[in-house]
Design an enzyme around this catalytic site. Structure first.
Site, short mmCIF file in Angstrom:
data_model
loop_
_atom_site.label_atom_id
_atom_site.label_comp_id
_atom_site.label_asym_id
_atom_site.label_seq_id
_atom_site.Cartn_x
_atom_site.Cartn_y
_atom_site.Cartn_z
CG HIS A 1 -26.54 -44.77 -27.39
ND1 HIS A 1 -26.72 -45.14 -28.71
CD2 HIS A 1 -27.33 -45.58 -26.66
CE1 HIS A 1 -27.61 -46.13 -28.76
NE2 HIS A 1 -27.98 -46.43 -27.54
CD GLU B 1 -28.92 -49.94 -26.81
OE1 GLU B 1 -29.21 -48.73 -26.95
OE2 GLU B 1 -29.57 -50.70 -26.08
CD GLU C 1 -32.23 -47.18 -21.51
OE1 GLU C 1 -33.23 -46.49 -21.24
OE2 GLU C 1 -31.72 -47.24 -22.65
CG ASN D 1 -28.07 -52.81 -22.66
OD1 ASN D 1 -26.87 -52.74 -22.91
ND2 ASN D 1 -29.00 -52.28 -23.45
O1 G3I Z 1 -44.48 -47.68 -33.58
C1 G3I Z 1 -44.87 -46.31 -33.69
C2 G3I Z 1 -45.72 -46.10 -34.87
O2 G3I Z 1 -46.94 -46.81 -34.71
C3 G3I Z 1 -45.98 -44.61 -35.05
O3 G3I Z 1 -46.70 -44.38 -36.23
C4 G3I Z 1 -44.68 -43.83 -35.10
C5 G3I Z 1 -44.88 -42.34 -35.18
O4 G3I Z 1 -43.75 -41.64 -34.71
O5 G3I Z 1 -43.96 -44.09 -33.95
C6 G3I Z 1 -43.62 -45.46 -33.80
O6 G3I Z 1 -42.90 -45.65 -32.63
C7 G3I Z 1 -41.55 -45.21 -32.66
C8 G3I Z 1 -40.68 -46.42 -32.38
O7 G3I Z 1 -39.35 -46.02 -32.26
C9 G3I Z 1 -40.77 -47.44 -33.50
O8 G3I Z 1 -40.35 -46.91 -34.71
C10 G3I Z 1 -41.38 -44.19 -31.57
O9 G3I Z 1 -42.08 -43.00 -31.91
C11 G3I Z 1 -39.92 -43.88 -31.38
O10 G3I Z 1 -39.77 -43.05 -30.22
C12 G3I Z 1 -39.15 -45.17 -31.16
O11 G3I Z 1 -37.80 -44.82 -30.99
C13 G3I Z 1 -36.95 -45.86 -30.54
C14 G3I Z 1 -36.45 -45.56 -29.14
O12 G3I Z 1 -35.54 -46.57 -28.73
C15 G3I Z 1 -37.58 -45.49 -28.13
O13 G3I Z 1 -37.09 -45.30 -26.85
C16 G3I Z 1 -35.77 -45.93 -31.49
O14 G3I Z 1 -36.22 -46.36 -32.77
C17 G3I Z 1 -34.73 -46.91 -30.95
O15 G3I Z 1 -33.55 -46.80 -31.71
C18 G3I Z 1 -34.40 -46.56 -29.52
O16 G3I Z 1 -33.48 -47.51 -29.04
C19 G3I Z 1 -33.03 -47.32 -27.68
C20 G3I Z 1 -32.78 -48.71 -27.11
O17 G3I Z 1 -33.93 -49.49 -27.22
C21 G3I Z 1 -32.34 -48.61 -25.65
N1 G3I Z 1 -31.19 -47.71 -25.51
C22 G3I Z 1 -31.34 -46.41 -26.10
C23 G3I Z 1 -31.73 -46.52 -27.57
C24 G3I Z 1 -31.81 -45.15 -28.22
O18 G3I Z 1 -32.84 -44.39 -27.65
#
Ligand code: G3I
Length: 355
Positions: free
Chosen positions: A246, A274, A169, A210
């Protein structure tokens, strides 16, 4: 043949070999319990392999303990991407402290199931710990921090991770470079530096850039095209471009395949990294049918482009998808529903691979 084109050709041949090896272990076997002529249903990985492609999914580390979830990941997919556990905030949460436990768990799972691992991601503005984003490093220091992270992570997984999203990104939607801490502090050369560091740590891994909203021909994908062309001209070791895809129901760009093709024509691999297709709530059966057709179109576009190595979906189940949390009012984006039952989208993917 120039070095980058040779590298891409080797990569494409290796992808075919990986797909063939995976197929060998997972192909459908005759189900003699129901009579000799009844065959088990063909899986996504069978169909993808037969088309010379991989089919992958993002894997949620916390869900691998659910036997229903993990058996779908194991049986249906030939490639796995860590949804979160190979990102910087997990792997190096504080300077010099590396945590590979989640990533190692996925690599073990993949090896047990004869799957490829797709590494995601090394340099990204998001899920970046504040010791990096607010560390007050000058250009030389931040470049060293970035290169050290890449070196540690890529060498830890050398020989075990087939592809890396080296830079994720890097662009804004208007095609300008995103003002991440890397861009602001180091300047645009952070991108070439990142690829060179990854190549030094594992010369056999395929190295990708990516992004999202680069799926059709637009200002952002044109900027990506210009960047990768320039990296190739400079001899930077880049092998592949990831198109996150997406997508929104009924908004699949009409030039999706044409866009993949122009990058493939540069001698690079292209990968759908993705894929998901979100639907405005509540999704009805007509929506799910059109979603299936659009999943099929994406997959068949990949199959139609010789340099397209595979398609990864961003999660198997609507229960685990990132979509509702980020786009309230949207959901149902994945090929399995929240009860882990396959949706019409599953058949769309299968058909797209020629199954
Ligand atoms: O790890 C913490 C945890 O300690 C905490 O208790 C919890 C509470 O909400 O949050 C956890 O972190 C979360 C993390 O995923 C792991 O589960 C974050 O809040 C959450 O924002 C994060 O979201 C991820 C996101 O990327 C972050 O930008 C999504 O799962 C994941 O699917 C998403 O993937 C991205 C790709 O990497 C890049 N392209 C876009 C795609 C979708 O956003």
């Amino acid at each position: 043949m120039s070095p980058h084109v040779r590298r891409a050709a080797i990569a494409a041949a290796a992808a075919t070999l990986v797909a063939g090896a995976v197929y060998g272990s997972a192909q459908a076997q005759e189900d003699t319990s129901q009579g000799p002529s009844v065959q088990q249903a063909e899986t996504l990985r069978d169909a993808a392999s037969a088309s010379g492609r991989f089919v992958g999914t993002a894997v949620n580390d916390g869900r691998l303990y659910d036997g229903n979830y993990s058996s779908i990941v194991a049986s249906e997919f030939s490639s796995v991407t860590a949804e979160n556990v190979m990102k910087w905030d997990t792997v190096q949460p504080s300077q010099g402290n590396f945590n590979f436990s989640g990533g190692d768990r996925l690599v073990d799972f993949a090896q047990q199931n004869n799957q490829q691992v797709y590494g995601h991601t090394l340099v990204w503005h998001s899920q970046l710990p504040s010791w990096v984003s607010n560390g007050g490093f000058n250009a030389e220091q931040l470049n060293a921090v970035m290169e050290n992270h890449i070196t540690e992570v890529v060498s830890h997984y050398a020989g075990q991770v087939a592809y890396w999203d080296v830079v994720n990104e890097a662009f804004n939607d208007d095609g300008t470079l995103r003002q991440s801490v890397f861009q602001q502090t180091i300047g645009e050369e952070y991108i070439a530096n990142a690829f060179r560091a990854a190549d030094a740590a594992d010369p056999n891994a395929k190295l990708c850039i990516n992004d999202y909203s680069t799926d059709g021909i637009n200002a952002k994908s044109n900027a990506m095209y210009d960047l990768v062309s320039s990296l190739l001209d400079q001899g930077v070791p880049i092998d592949c471009v990831g198109f996150q895809s997406h997508l929104i129901l009924d908004q699949l760009p009409s030039d999706y395949q044409e866009n993949l093709q122009r990058f493939s024509d540069l001698g690079l691999e292209v990968i759908v990294t993705e894929l998901d297709i979100r639907i405005q709530d509540p999704a009805d059966s007509s929506d799910l049918q059109r979603q299936a057709e659009q999943y099929q179109q994406v997959v068949s576009s990949c199959v139609a482009v010789s340099g397209c190595a595979g398609v990864t979906v961003w999660g198997i189940s609507d229960a685990d998808s990132w979509v509702p949390g980020t786009f309230p009012g949207y959901g149902a984006a994945c090929p399995w529903d929240e009860y882990l039952q396959p949706k019409p989208a599953y058949d769309g993917i299968l058909t797209g691979f020629g199954g």
